[in-house]
Scaffold this active site. Sequence first.
Site, PDB file in Angstrom:
ATOM      1  N   CYS A  85       4.038   9.254   0.425  1.00  0.00           N
ATOM      2  CA  CYS A  85       2.890   9.898   0.253  1.00  0.00           C
ATOM      3  C   CYS A  85       2.671  10.835  -0.881  1.00  0.00           C
ATOM      4  O   CYS A  85       3.556  11.664  -0.855  1.00  0.00           O
ATOM      5  CB  CYS A  85       2.171  10.607   1.684  1.00  0.00           C
ATOM      6  SG  CYS A  85       0.614  11.188   1.690  1.00  0.00           S
TER       7      CYS A  85
ATOM      8  N   ARG B 183       0.671  -1.187   0.087  1.00  0.00           N
ATOM      9  CA  ARG B 183      -0.090   0.105   0.054  1.00  0.00           C
ATOM     10  C   ARG B 183       0.987   1.348  -0.009  1.00  0.00           C
ATOM     11  O   ARG B 183       0.844   1.977  -0.954  1.00  0.00           O
ATOM     12  CB  ARG B 183      -0.924   0.012   1.114  1.00  0.00           C
ATOM     13  CG  ARG B 183      -2.024   1.091   1.085  1.00  0.00           C
ATOM     14  CD  ARG B 183      -1.777   2.233   1.695  1.00  0.00           C
ATOM     15  NE  ARG B 183      -1.033   2.323   2.941  1.00  0.00           N
ATOM     16  CZ  ARG B 183      -0.452   3.352   3.568  1.00  0.00           C
ATOM     17  NH1 ARG B 183      -0.422   4.559   2.677  1.00  0.00           N
ATOM     18  NH2 ARG B 183      -0.091   3.439   4.400  1.00  0.00           N
TER      19      ARG B 183
HETATM   20  P1  HMG Z   1     -13.002  14.712  -2.340  1.00  0.00           P
HETATM   21  O1  HMG Z   1     -12.554  14.929  -3.834  1.00  0.00           O
HETATM   22  O2  HMG Z   1     -13.401  15.555  -1.258  1.00  0.00           O
HETATM   23  O3  HMG Z   1     -14.386  13.565  -2.213  1.00  0.00           O
HETATM   24  O4  HMG Z   1     -11.932  13.509  -1.631  1.00  0.00           O
HETATM   25  P2  HMG Z   1     -15.484  13.468  -3.292  1.00  0.00           P
HETATM   26  O5  HMG Z   1     -16.471  12.716  -2.070  1.00  0.00           O
HETATM   27  O6  HMG Z   1     -16.141  14.931  -3.531  1.00  0.00           O
HETATM   28  O7  HMG Z   1     -14.974  12.338  -4.219  1.00  0.00           O
HETATM   29  C1  HMG Z   1     -14.465  12.819  -5.321  1.00  0.00           C
HETATM   30  C2  HMG Z   1     -14.506  11.681  -6.476  1.00  0.00           C
HETATM   31  O8  HMG Z   1     -13.885  10.283  -5.497  1.00  0.00           O
HETATM   32  C3  HMG Z   1     -16.081  11.307  -6.700  1.00  0.00           C
HETATM   33  O9  HMG Z   1     -16.023  10.856  -7.949  1.00  0.00           O
HETATM   34  C4  HMG Z   1     -16.194  10.313  -5.721  1.00  0.00           C
HETATM   35  O10 HMG Z   1     -17.229   9.184  -5.936  1.00  0.00           O
HETATM   36  C5  HMG Z   1     -14.862   9.416  -5.695  1.00  0.00           C
HETATM   37  P3  HMG Z   1     -16.800  11.517  -8.931  1.00  0.00           P
HETATM   38  O11 HMG Z   1     -18.232  11.611  -8.480  1.00  0.00           O
HETATM   39  O12 HMG Z   1     -16.089  12.900  -9.270  1.00  0.00           O
HETATM   40  O13 HMG Z   1     -16.804  10.499 -10.099  1.00  0.00           O
HETATM   41  N1  HMG Z   1     -14.530   8.694  -4.085  1.00  0.00           N
HETATM   42  C6  HMG Z   1     -14.168   7.478  -4.178  1.00  0.00           C
HETATM   43  N2  HMG Z   1     -13.943   6.514  -5.046  1.00  0.00           N
HETATM   44  C7  HMG Z   1     -13.588   5.082  -4.683  1.00  0.00           C
HETATM   45  N3  HMG Z   1     -13.402   4.866  -3.271  1.00  0.00           N
HETATM   46  C8  HMG Z   1     -13.478   5.984  -2.456  1.00  0.00           C
HETATM   47  C9  HMG Z   1     -13.909   7.371  -2.669  1.00  0.00           C
HETATM   48  N4  HMG Z   1     -14.156   8.389  -2.162  1.00  0.00           N
HETATM   49  C10 HMG Z   1     -14.679   9.411  -3.038  1.00  0.00           C
HETATM   50  N5  HMG Z   1     -13.222   5.816  -1.187  1.00  0.00           N
HETATM   51  C11 HMG Z   1     -11.155  11.648  -0.332  1.00  0.00           C
HETATM   52  C12 HMG Z   1     -11.862  13.210  -0.438  1.00  0.00           C
HETATM   53  C13 HMG Z   1     -11.050  11.323   1.123  1.00  0.00           C
HETATM   54  C14 HMG Z   1     -12.158  10.492  -1.038  1.00  0.00           C
HETATM   55  C15 HMG Z   1      -9.965  12.065  -0.978  1.00  0.00           C
HETATM   56  O14 HMG Z   1      -9.224  13.064  -0.566  1.00  0.00           O
HETATM   57  C16 HMG Z   1      -8.937  10.643  -0.823  1.00  0.00           C
HETATM   58  O15 HMG Z   1      -9.406   9.483  -1.411  1.00  0.00           O
HETATM   59  N6  HMG Z   1      -7.909  10.805  -0.288  1.00  0.00           N
HETATM   60  C17 HMG Z   1      -7.030   9.608   0.024  1.00  0.00           C
HETATM   61  C18 HMG Z   1      -5.590  10.181  -0.087  1.00  0.00           C
HETATM   62  C19 HMG Z   1      -4.679   9.255   0.258  1.00  0.00           C
HETATM   63  O16 HMG Z   1      -4.820   8.046  -0.136  1.00  0.00           O
HETATM   64  N7  HMG Z   1      -3.417   9.653   0.568  1.00  0.00           N
HETATM   65  C20 HMG Z   1      -2.559   8.460   0.939  1.00  0.00           C
HETATM   66  C21 HMG Z   1      -2.824   7.688   1.886  1.00  0.00           C
HETATM   67  S1  HMG Z   1      -2.669   8.367   3.621  1.00  0.00           S
HETATM   68  C22 HMG Z   1      -0.817   8.053   3.712  1.00  0.00           C
HETATM   69  O17 HMG Z   1      -0.064   7.714   3.016  1.00  0.00           O
HETATM   70  C23 HMG Z   1      -0.263   8.226   5.195  1.00  0.00           C
HETATM   71  C24 HMG Z   1       0.013   7.018   5.867  1.00  0.00           C
HETATM   72  O18 HMG Z   1       0.932   6.198   5.166  1.00  0.00           O
HETATM   73  C25 HMG Z   1       0.508   7.496   7.421  1.00  0.00           C
HETATM   74  C26 HMG Z   1       1.654   8.556   7.286  1.00  0.00           C
HETATM   75  O19 HMG Z   1       2.714   8.120   6.802  1.00  0.00           O
HETATM   76  O20 HMG Z   1       1.459   9.348   7.794  1.00  0.00           O
HETATM   77  C27 HMG Z   1      -1.258   6.469   6.241  1.00  0.00           C
HETATM   78 MG    MG Z   2       3.028   6.311   5.349  1.00  0.00          MG
END
Ligand code: HMG
Ligand code: MG
Length: 302
Positions: free
Chosen positions: A240, A15
């Site tokens: 990230c 992931r």
């Molecule tokens: P948004 O744009 O505010 O949300 O994103 P939205 O509800 O307007 O959705 C936008 C589009 O995405 C829509 O599609 C939704 O349907 C779709 P459209 O209508 O435009 O065709 N959508 C989804 N599709 C599939 N699965 C879903 C989903 N949700 C919405 N779950 C949101 C808000 C939270 C969804 C977005 O910001 C997001 O997905 N963020 C995740 C970012 C991410 O994955 N970052 C990396 C992981 S975190 C990390 O690495 C840190 C960690 O390792 C710890 C560390 O090191 O700190 C964990």
């Molecule tokens: Mg991380």
Amino acid sequence: MSLPKKVKLVDVGPRDGLQNEAQPVSTAAKIELIHRLQDAGLQYVQATAFVSPKWVPQMADNMQVMAGIQRKPGVSYPVLVPNRKGLDAAIAAGCKEIVVFGAATEAFSKKNTNCTIAEGVARFSEVCAEALAQGIKVRGDMSVCLGCPYEGEVSPEAVARLAREFDQIGCQEITICDTIGTGTAGQTRAAIEAVAKYIAIDRLAIHMHDTYGQAIANIYAALECGITIFDSSVAGLGGCPYAKGATGNVATEDVLYLLDGLGIETGVDMKKLIAAGEFICGVLGRPTSSRAGKAIATKMAA
Ligand code: HMG
Ligand code: MG
């Protein structure tokens, strides 16, 4: 100082390791990586993320990855879930453990999840309630606990505040994450001590990126504090997309070398782990970022 006899290692390579990869990585390669990690003895393999594919295209094959894994008894495959839509998809994919994720700073929360810290917690409150009602385990990852790419220093109190909120909404495990890998051992200890005032130490996990080469020292500091749950990424893959300049997670091989040296039980086989790292590095066309992995592989080849 007594160190734990046994720890839980979570390989987040499939992931965190691959989410930031610009080149396409086939679903088959992701599945093979997961199989190799479980064969190496890892009992926790963070498999994929049910996030928006518009935000993180590399995780768009989450359903196919989960469907393709030959699940091994005793192994858990936690997945990231950012909202209700992600939870519904994770449930449909048969996931038994999810990870919700928030940030200790407003700026990072906005960049990574397009919402404030409070909005994120409110969103996750519903997600956690539904997951727990379905018997799904929930972890809460707290990003930028030791430094933020947008806001700079982060106070241990801000970390503890988010930890309490994650606790209140039902997160069973809570993770202190150094997203940009700038933290030092003293900061690690301060963050753990602040959170441990409210959350039992055996529910706390540590997730270190290794940008500044401090992760092993930070993990040792965490072991001294009594932490027994550690994230790492095979071959040190990772990053990230919303934390520019941050490099991968601490390499699982490096963490294993530390733990083996301390006589701490993990159940992980170094040779098989190194082979898993070589496999994914071959797919990506670049060398391992693991110092121990590289040294041991060179020695074995000689
Ligand atoms: P948004 O744009 O505010 O949300 O994103 P939205 O509800 O307007 O959705 C936008 C589009 O995405 C829509 O599609 C939704 O349907 C779709 P459209 O209508 O435009 O065709 N959508 C989804 N599709 C599939 N699965 C879903 C989903 N949700 C919405 N779950 C949101 C808000 C939270 C969804 C977005 O910001 C997001 O997905 N963020 C995740 C970012 C991410 O994955 N970052 C990396 C992981 S975190 C990390 O690495 C840190 C960690 O390792 C710890 C560390 O090191 O700190 C964990
Ligand atoms: Mg991380």
